[in-house]
Write a protein that holds these residues in place. Structure first.
Motif, PDB file in Angstrom:
ATOM      1  N   HIS A 178       1.216   8.521  11.783  1.00 32.36           N
ATOM      2  CA  HIS A 178       0.112   9.184  11.086  1.00 32.36           C
ATOM      3  C   HIS A 178      -0.046   8.620   9.680  1.00 32.36           C
ATOM      4  CE1 HIS A 178      -0.147  13.051  13.747  1.00 32.36           C
ATOM      5  NE2 HIS A 178      -0.098  11.936  14.444  1.00 32.36           N
ATOM      6  N   ARG A 179       1.043   8.522   8.927  1.00 32.50           N
ATOM      7  CA  ARG A 179       0.976   8.001   7.566  1.00 32.50           C
ATOM      8  C   ARG A 179       0.652   6.508   7.580  1.00 32.50           C
ATOM      9  NH1 ARG A 179       3.844  11.322   3.731  1.00 32.50           N
ATOM     10  NH2 ARG A 179       4.640   9.484   2.663  1.00 32.50           N
ATOM     11  N   GLY A 180       1.216   5.797   8.541  1.00 33.90           N
ATOM     12  CA  GLY A 180       0.956   4.364   8.649  1.00 33.90           C
ATOM     13  C   GLY A 180      -0.509   4.084   8.923  1.00 33.90           C
ATOM     14  N   ARG A 181      -1.124   4.890   9.783  1.00 35.62           N
ATOM     15  CA  ARG A 181      -2.563   4.697  10.079  1.00 35.62           C
ATOM     16  C   ARG A 181      -3.402   4.947   8.836  1.00 35.62           C
ATOM     17  NH1 ARG A 181      -2.799   7.266  15.868  1.00 35.62           N
ATOM     18  NH2 ARG A 181      -3.390   9.181  14.779  1.00 35.62           N
ATOM     19  N   LYS A 182      -3.008   5.942   8.045  1.00 36.26           N
ATOM     20  CA  LYS A 182      -3.757   6.219   6.811  1.00 36.26           C
ATOM     21  C   LYS A 182      -3.607   5.059   5.832  1.00 36.26           C
ATOM     22  CE  LYS A 182      -3.842  11.283   6.819  1.00 36.26           C
ATOM     23  NZ  LYS A 182      -3.961  11.312   8.286  1.00 36.26           N
ATOM     24  N   MET A 183      -2.387   4.549   5.693  1.00 39.09           N
ATOM     25  CA  MET A 183      -2.174   3.413   4.796  1.00 39.09           C
ATOM     26  C   MET A 183      -2.929   2.192   5.306  1.00 39.09           C
ATOM     27  SD  MET A 183       1.751   3.517   3.464  1.00 39.09           S
ATOM     28  CE  MET A 183       2.617   4.455   4.702  1.00 39.09           C
ATOM     29  N   LEU A 184      -2.967   2.018   6.629  1.00 36.99           N
ATOM     30  CA  LEU A 184      -3.677   0.882   7.189  1.00 36.99           C
ATOM     31  C   LEU A 184      -5.160   0.969   6.879  1.00 36.99           C
ATOM     32  CD1 LEU A 184      -3.553  -1.713   8.870  1.00 36.99           C
ATOM     33  CD2 LEU A 184      -3.875  -0.306  10.915  1.00 36.99           C
ATOM     34  N   GLN A 185      -5.726   2.160   6.907  1.00 31.61           N
ATOM     35  CA  GLN A 185      -7.142   2.316   6.557  1.00 31.61           C
ATOM     36  C   GLN A 185      -7.381   1.865   5.116  1.00 31.61           C
ATOM     37  OE1 GLN A 185      -9.201   5.894   7.507  1.00 31.61           O
ATOM     38  NE2 GLN A 185      -8.707   5.789   9.676  1.00 31.61           N
ATOM     39  N   LYS A 186      -6.460   2.232   4.233  1.00 28.48           N
ATOM     40  CA  LYS A 186      -6.607   1.829   2.834  1.00 28.48           C
ATOM     41  C   LYS A 186      -6.483   0.312   2.701  1.00 28.48           C
ATOM     42  CE  LYS A 186      -4.757   2.873  -1.787  1.00 28.48           C
ATOM     43  NZ  LYS A 186      -3.710   3.614  -2.532  1.00 28.48           N
ATOM     44  N   SER A 187      -5.536  -0.277   3.418  1.00 25.66           N
ATOM     45  CA  SER A 187      -5.351  -1.718   3.301  1.00 25.66           C
ATOM     46  C   SER A 187      -6.488  -2.484   3.981  1.00 25.66           C
ATOM     47  CB  SER A 187      -3.989  -2.156   3.855  1.00 25.66           C
ATOM     48  OG  SER A 187      -3.863  -1.876   5.232  1.00 25.66           O
ATOM     49  N   LEU A 188      -7.038  -1.952   5.067  1.00 24.26           N
ATOM     50  CA  LEU A 188      -8.205  -2.594   5.707  1.00 24.26           C
ATOM     51  C   LEU A 188      -9.380  -2.616   4.734  1.00 24.26           C
ATOM     52  CD1 LEU A 188      -8.055  -1.071   9.316  1.00 24.26           C
ATOM     53  CD2 LEU A 188      -7.822  -3.483   8.736  1.00 24.26           C
ATOM     54  N   ILE A 209       0.852  -1.186   0.000  1.00 22.69           N
ATOM     55  CA  ILE A 209       0.000   0.000   0.000  1.00 22.69           C
ATOM     56  C   ILE A 209       0.895   1.246   0.000  1.00 22.69           C
ATOM     57  CG2 ILE A 209      -1.580   1.326   1.471  1.00 22.69           C
ATOM     58  CD1 ILE A 209      -3.033  -0.942   0.185  1.00 22.69           C
ATOM     59  N   ASP A 210       0.466   2.273  -0.724  1.00 22.97           N
ATOM     60  CA  ASP A 210       1.150   3.556  -0.606  1.00 22.97           C
ATOM     61  C   ASP A 210       0.101   4.619  -0.282  1.00 22.97           C
ATOM     62  OD1 ASP A 210       1.473   3.448  -4.164  1.00 22.97           O
ATOM     63  OD2 ASP A 210      -0.151   4.317  -2.984  1.00 22.97           O
ATOM     64  N   LEU A 211       0.565   5.849  -0.178  1.00 22.36           N
ATOM     65  CA  LEU A 211      -0.358   6.908   0.232  1.00 22.36           C
ATOM     66  C   LEU A 211      -1.003   7.624  -0.946  1.00 22.36           C
ATOM     67  CD1 LEU A 211       1.154   8.612   3.396  1.00 22.36           C
ATOM     68  CD2 LEU A 211      -1.054   7.512   3.161  1.00 22.36           C
ATOM     69  N   ASP A 212      -0.773   7.151  -2.179  1.00 24.74           N
ATOM     70  CA  ASP A 212      -1.420   7.781  -3.323  1.00 24.74           C
ATOM     71  C   ASP A 212      -2.923   7.559  -3.222  1.00 24.74           C
ATOM     72  OD1 ASP A 212       1.187   6.912  -5.725  1.00 24.74           O
ATOM     73  OD2 ASP A 212       1.019   8.506  -4.230  1.00 24.74           O
ATOM     74  N   GLY A 213      -3.668   8.615  -3.375  1.00 26.40           N
ATOM     75  CA  GLY A 213      -5.125   8.482  -3.356  1.00 26.40           C
ATOM     76  C   GLY A 213      -5.677   8.118  -1.989  1.00 26.40           C
ATOM     77  N   VAL A 214      -4.943   8.461  -0.941  1.00 19.90           N
ATOM     78  CA  VAL A 214      -5.448   8.189   0.405  1.00 19.90           C
ATOM     79  C   VAL A 214      -5.677   9.517   1.113  1.00 19.90           C
ATOM     80  CG1 VAL A 214      -5.118   6.955   2.574  1.00 19.90           C
ATOM     81  CG2 VAL A 214      -4.104   6.061   0.472  1.00 19.90           C
ATOM     82  N   PRO A 215      -6.880  10.069   0.957  1.00 24.52           N
ATOM     83  CA  PRO A 215      -7.155  11.316   1.672  1.00 24.52           C
ATOM     84  C   PRO A 215      -7.349  11.033   3.154  1.00 24.52           C
ATOM     85  CG  PRO A 215      -9.131  10.516   0.599  1.00 24.52           C
ATOM     86  CD  PRO A 215      -8.023   9.574   0.215  1.00 24.52           C
ATOM     87  N   GLY A 216      -7.387  12.082   3.940  1.00 22.58           N
ATOM     88  CA  GLY A 216      -7.674  11.898   5.352  1.00 22.58           C
ATOM     89  C   GLY A 216      -9.056  11.300   5.506  1.00 22.58           C
ATOM     90  N   LEU A 217      -9.295  10.630   6.607  1.00 18.31           N
ATOM     91  CA  LEU A 217     -10.601  10.027   6.891  1.00 18.31           C
ATOM     92  C   LEU A 217     -11.020   9.073   5.774  1.00 18.31           C
ATOM     93  CD1 LEU A 217     -12.416  13.260   8.146  1.00 18.31           C
ATOM     94  CD2 LEU A 217     -11.266  11.536   9.530  1.00 18.31           C
ATOM     95  N   TYR A 218     -10.092   8.261   5.305  1.00 22.23           N
ATOM     96  CA  TYR A 218     -10.328   7.378   4.158  1.00 22.23           C
ATOM     97  C   TYR A 218     -11.471   6.404   4.436  1.00 22.23           C
ATOM     98  CZ  TYR A 218      -9.373   3.969   0.466  1.00 22.23           C
ATOM     99  OH  TYR A 218      -9.490   3.125  -0.610  1.00 22.23           O
TER     100      TYR A 218
END
Lengths: 218, 84
Positions: free
Chosen positions: A188-198, A105-114
Motif C-alpha cells: 500500500h505504501r509502496g504504491r503511493k510512493m510509486l505514484q509520487k515517483s511516476l 521518494i518518501d511518503l511525506d506529502g503523499v496523500p491518497g489518490l496522489y
C-alpha cells in the motif's frame, strides 16, 4: 561399440559415463523448472537493480545458487517461490555492499489518490475519460523502472514482486519471510510512493507539460 | 466486525487499496460494489487507481530480455554442473 582395449579392460566406461549422464539430466531437470520463469525473473531483477548488466548477473547468480542447492528442493513444491527467495536474498546481499546514493521518494506529502489529484490539477480529467491511461500511456517500461528505483529498497522489492511477478500477498510473505501485515503495508505504501515517483519522472521528462497543453485546434 | 448498511465515500477511500487487491471479506466487497454502482466520483477514482496498477504491471511485463540470455545462463549452469 567395443574396442580391442575395451574387451580386455574392466567395464569402467559405463560407470564413468553415468555421472555425466546424471549431471546432464540434473541440469535439464533444473532448467525445465527455471526456463518458464526467466523472462519475468529478468524483469524482476531489472526492476530491482535498474541496470541491465546487474540484472543479468543477479538472475545468473541466483540460478547458480539454486542449481547448487537443487537437491534440497522438494519436487512438487513451489519452485517459483523458492527461486525468487534466493534471488531476493542475492539482491539484498549484493546491495548491502553498495551504499545507496541519490534521491529516494518518501511518503511525506503523499496523500491518497496522489496521481488522481495531480492529473486533475493539470486539467487531464477534462480532456479525457481515462486520465490514468493518458498519463501512463506516455511512460515506457524504462521510465516505470526509473520510478521504482526511487523507492526505498524494502518497498521496491515488495512492489517488484507484486507488479512484475503478480505475486499474491501470501507468496510475497513467503518469499521475503515477513508477516502478511507487513506485506500489505509495504504494498500500500509502496504504491503511493510509486505514484509520487511516476509523477516526478513524468514532470522531469516533460510529459506533464505536454499533457497540460490544450489540444491543437483543427 | 459490525459493518454498516452502506459505505460512505470516506470509508470507500480507506477500503480502495484492499478492494483492488481482493483482500476484503465477501460482505465488504459487496458493500464496495454497491457504493460504486451509485457513486460516480468513487467509481472514477477506483477506475483510475485500477488503471495505474494494470498499466504499470503491463509495461513491466514487456521489458525486453537480452538476446541469448537463456543461452548464456545454460552455458554457466552446464559449466557449474561439470565442475560438481
Amino acid at each position: 561399440m567395443t574396442t580391442p582395449d575395451a574387451q580386455s579392460r574392466p567395464v569402467r566406461a559405463t560407470a564413468d559415463a553415468a555421472p555425466a549422464v546424471r549431471t546432464g539430466a540434473r541440469v535439464a531437470d533444473f532448467e525445465a523448472l527455471l526456463q518458464p520463469l526467466l523472462e519475468r525473473a529478468y524483469g524482476m531483477a531489472y526492476s530491482l537493480t535498474h541496470s541491465r548488466a546487474d540484472a543479468e548477473d543477479l538472475v545468473q547468480e541466483a540460478a547458480l545458487l539454486a542449481f547448487r542447492a537443487f537437491e534440497q528442493f522438494e519436487p512438487g513444491t513451489n519452485f517459483k517461490a523458492w527461486y525468487y527467495k534466493i534471488l531476493t536474498n542475492c539482491f539484498y546481499a549484493s546491495h548491502r555492499k553498495q551504499k545507496r546514493q541519490g534521491e529516494q521518494i518518501d511518503l511525506d506529502g503523499v496523500p491518497g489518490l496522489y496521481l488522481y489529484a495531480r492529473t486533475a490539477e493539470v486539467g487531464l480529467h477534462a480532456q479525457t475519460d481515462d486520465p490514468a491511461a493518458a498519463l501512463l500511456g506516455r511512460l515506457d517500461a524504462e521510465q516505470i523502472v526509473a520510478a521504482l528505483d526511487l523507492l526505498p529498497e524494502e518497498y521496491r522489492v515488495a512492489c517488484s514482486l507484486y507488479f512484475v511477478q503478480d505475486f499474491a500477498y501470501e507468496d510475497i510473505a513467503q518469499t521475503l519471510s515477513i508477516p502478511l501485515g507487513t506485506v500489505r503495508s509495504r504494498i500500500h505504501r509502496g504504491r503511493k510512493m510509486l505514484q509520487k515517483s511516476l509523477w516526478k519522472i513524468a514532470e522531469e521528462q516533460g510529459i506533464v507539460r505536454q499533457l497540460s497543453e490544450p489540444p491543437a485546434s483543427a | 466486525m459490525n459493518l454498516p448498511d452502506r459505505f460512505t465515500c470516506e470509508e470507500m477511500f480507506r477500503k480502495v487499496d484492499d478492494y483492488l487487491d481482493r483482500r476484503l471479506s465477501v460482505e465488504e466487497m459487496r458493500l464496495v460494489e454497491a457504493h460504486l454502482e451509485t457513486c460516480a466520483r468513487c467509481t472514477h477514482e477506483y477506475r483510475f487507481e485500477a488503471t495505474v496498477i494494470a498499466q504499470v504491471r503491463d509495461k513491466l511485463h514487456r521489458l525486453d530480455v537480452p538476446a541469448d540470455f537463456a543461452a548464456r545462463l545454460h552455458a554457466r549452469l552446464s559449466k557449474a554442473a561439470g565442475g560438481s
